[in-house]
Design an enzyme around this catalytic site. Structure first.
Site, PDB file in Angstrom:
ATOM      1  N   LYS A   1       0.815  -1.221   0.000  1.00 49.84           N
ATOM      2  CA  LYS A   1       0.000   0.000   0.000  1.00 49.84           C
ATOM      3  C   LYS A   1       0.846   1.267   0.000  1.00 49.84           C
ATOM      4  O   LYS A   1       2.039   1.246   0.299  1.00 49.84           O
ATOM      5  CB  LYS A   1      -1.016  -0.043   1.142  1.00 49.84           C
ATOM      6  CG  LYS A   1      -2.188  -0.957   0.757  1.00 49.84           C
ATOM      7  CD  LYS A   1      -3.300  -1.017   1.751  1.00 49.84           C
ATOM      8  CE  LYS A   1      -4.406  -1.943   1.188  1.00 49.84           C
ATOM      9  NZ  LYS A   1      -5.436  -2.256   2.189  1.00 49.84           N
TER      10      LYS A   1
ATOM     11  N   ARG B   1      -3.711 -10.055   4.667  1.00 49.73           N
ATOM     12  CA  ARG B   1      -4.141 -10.087   3.260  1.00 49.73           C
ATOM     13  C   ARG B   1      -2.967  -9.615   2.403  1.00 49.73           C
ATOM     14  O   ARG B   1      -2.541  -8.472   2.534  1.00 49.73           O
ATOM     15  CB  ARG B   1      -5.353  -9.164   3.093  1.00 49.73           C
ATOM     16  CG  ARG B   1      -5.931  -9.102   1.683  1.00 49.73           C
ATOM     17  CD  ARG B   1      -7.107  -8.127   1.640  1.00 49.73           C
ATOM     18  NE  ARG B   1      -7.725  -8.041   0.329  1.00 49.73           N
ATOM     19  CZ  ARG B   1      -7.290  -7.266  -0.655  1.00 49.73           C
ATOM     20  NH1 ARG B   1      -6.239  -6.488  -0.474  1.00 49.73           N
ATOM     21  NH2 ARG B   1      -7.911  -7.244  -1.820  1.00 49.73           N
TER      22      ARG B   1
HETATM   23  N1  HH2 Z   1      -7.573  -3.669   0.670  1.00 49.04           N
HETATM   24  C1  HH2 Z   1      -7.873  -3.585  -0.646  1.00 49.04           C
HETATM   25  C2  HH2 Z   1      -8.988  -4.254  -1.142  1.00 49.04           C
HETATM   26  N2  HH2 Z   1      -9.772  -5.000  -0.342  1.00 49.04           N
HETATM   27  N3  HH2 Z   1     -10.263  -5.875   1.802  1.00 49.04           N
HETATM   28  C3  HH2 Z   1      -9.967  -5.970   3.106  1.00 49.04           C
HETATM   29  N4  HH2 Z   1     -10.741  -6.727   3.924  1.00 49.04           N
HETATM   30  N5  HH2 Z   1      -8.899  -5.311   3.658  1.00 49.04           N
HETATM   31  C4  HH2 Z   1      -8.076  -4.532   2.908  1.00 49.04           C
HETATM   32  O1  HH2 Z   1      -7.131  -3.934   3.470  1.00 49.04           O
HETATM   33  C5  HH2 Z   1      -8.355  -4.411   1.503  1.00 49.04           C
HETATM   34  C6  HH2 Z   1      -9.478  -5.102   0.976  1.00 49.04           C
HETATM   35  C7  HH2 Z   1      -6.970  -2.782  -1.543  1.00 49.04           C
HETATM   36  O2  HH2 Z   1      -7.490  -2.284  -2.686  1.00 49.04           O
HETATM   37  P1  HH2 Z   1      -7.414  -2.826  -4.198  1.00 49.04           P
HETATM   38  O3  HH2 Z   1      -7.390  -1.613  -5.037  1.00 49.04           O
HETATM   39  O4  HH2 Z   1      -8.499  -3.805  -4.450  1.00 49.04           O
HETATM   40  O5  HH2 Z   1      -6.028  -3.475  -4.400  1.00 49.04           O
HETATM   41  P2  HH2 Z   1      -5.529  -4.922  -4.019  1.00 49.04           P
HETATM   42  O6  HH2 Z   1      -6.725  -5.815  -4.101  1.00 49.04           O
HETATM   43  O7  HH2 Z   1      -4.462  -5.184  -5.041  1.00 49.04           O
HETATM   44  O8  HH2 Z   1      -4.974  -4.869  -2.633  1.00 49.04           O
END
Ligand code: HH2
Length: 267
Positions: free
Chosen positions: A215, A249
């Site tokens: 991030k 995650r």
């Molecule tokens: N971070 C992202 C997406 N979904 N779900 C949970 N529970 N916790 C998180 O910290 C979280 C999440 C990050 O965003 P995105 O743009 O979808 O990127 P990526 O899926 O590559 O992490």
């Protein structure tokens, strides 16, 4: 404290579990999104071989300024991937969406966990689906903007409200996981403060999921682009484990499995 999700037993506190991120998107911030369902499935299966305990499938990037995706397109992306991974991976598949019209078909295709980045505060009816289908439910903190009276207390209070919505809809709280939502409605500094005080989230009495992988607050500390944040991510994962996380995650499952194993031995 233990839970069975998608036929797998999770014995919280006995070890830390890894959630592998499978992005079926062309524009994920992490740069690892793929649109070819075959490639996404391959990526998920490799993650399981590397130690993932859950696969989180998403079809819409949530990064700031992302292009909104209509539900039909999100479904077209995720359904074949969810269906195959649910059948072939041997681990529970979670669907990363806050939209009921995406979650329902994903569950019909085999998803066993709903990962709601709005913690039932945008689509409370997701809770009824979780109850009806006996799903696991991840409630993540999120908000528009970065204004807080007291950051940590406000995040805890908001997650309490999310838990109350789940409870009122009959979701057994034993199946609910909470998440501070690192990078969502938080400045880089606020993410760090929240991670430093992560223990306060354990007050909620639920397993804790922490998502820091690649991030931007890590990029900001190191002045490095998204494809060069492995070590920074490792530091955050180790800290999250030492401060009581139950699930991390991550994109880089093989590397983070090693980090988790060593950090666990130190706690
Ligand atoms: N971070 C992202 C997406 N979904 N779900 C949970 N529970 N916790 C998180 O910290 C979280 C999440 C990050 O965003 P995105 O743009 O979808 O990127 P990526 O899926 O590559 O992490």
């Amino acid at each position: 404290m233990e839970t069975t999700l998608g036929g797998r037993r999770f014995d919280w506190g006995s070890r830390v579990y890894l959630m592998g991120i499978v992005n079926v998107t062309p524009d994920s911030f992490s740069g690892d999104g793929v649109v070819d369902p075959g490639k996404a499935v391959e990526q998920g299966l490799r993650m399981v071989a590397e130690g993932a305990d859950i696969l989180d499938v998403g079809g819409e990037s949530t990064r700031p300024g992302h292009a909104p995706v209509p539900p039909e397109e999100e479904l077209r992306r995720v359904l074949p991937v969810v269906a195959r991974l649910a059948r072939e991976s041997g681990v529970p598949v979670s669907i990363d969406t806050w939209k009921l019209e995406v979650a329902e078909p994903a569950v019909a295709s085999g998803a066993a966990i709903l990962n709601d980045v709005w913690g039932l505060q945008r689509a409370p009816r997701l809770a009824a689906l979780a109850t009806r289908a006996g799903l696991g439910l991840v409630l993540m903190h999120n908000q528009a903007g970065t204004e807080y009276r007291d950051l940590v207390a406000d995040v805890v209070a908001s997650l309490r409200r999310s838990l109350a919505v789940a409870d009122a809809a009959g979701v057994p709280l034993g199946r609910v996981i909470v998440d501070p939502g690192i990078g969502f409605g938080k400045t880089a500094e606020q993410n760090l403060v929240l991670l430093r005080h992560q223990e306060q989230l354990l007050e909620l009495g639920r397993p804790l999921l922490v998502g820091t992988s690649r991030k931007s607050f890590i990029g900001k500390l190191l002045d490095l682009p998204v494809d060069d944040r492995l070590e920074g991510t490792a530091a955050t994962v180790a800290a999250a484990v030492l401060r009581g996380a139950d699930i991390v995650r991550v994109h880089d499952v093989a590397a983070m499995k090693r980090v988790v194993t060593v950090a666990e031995a130190l706690r």
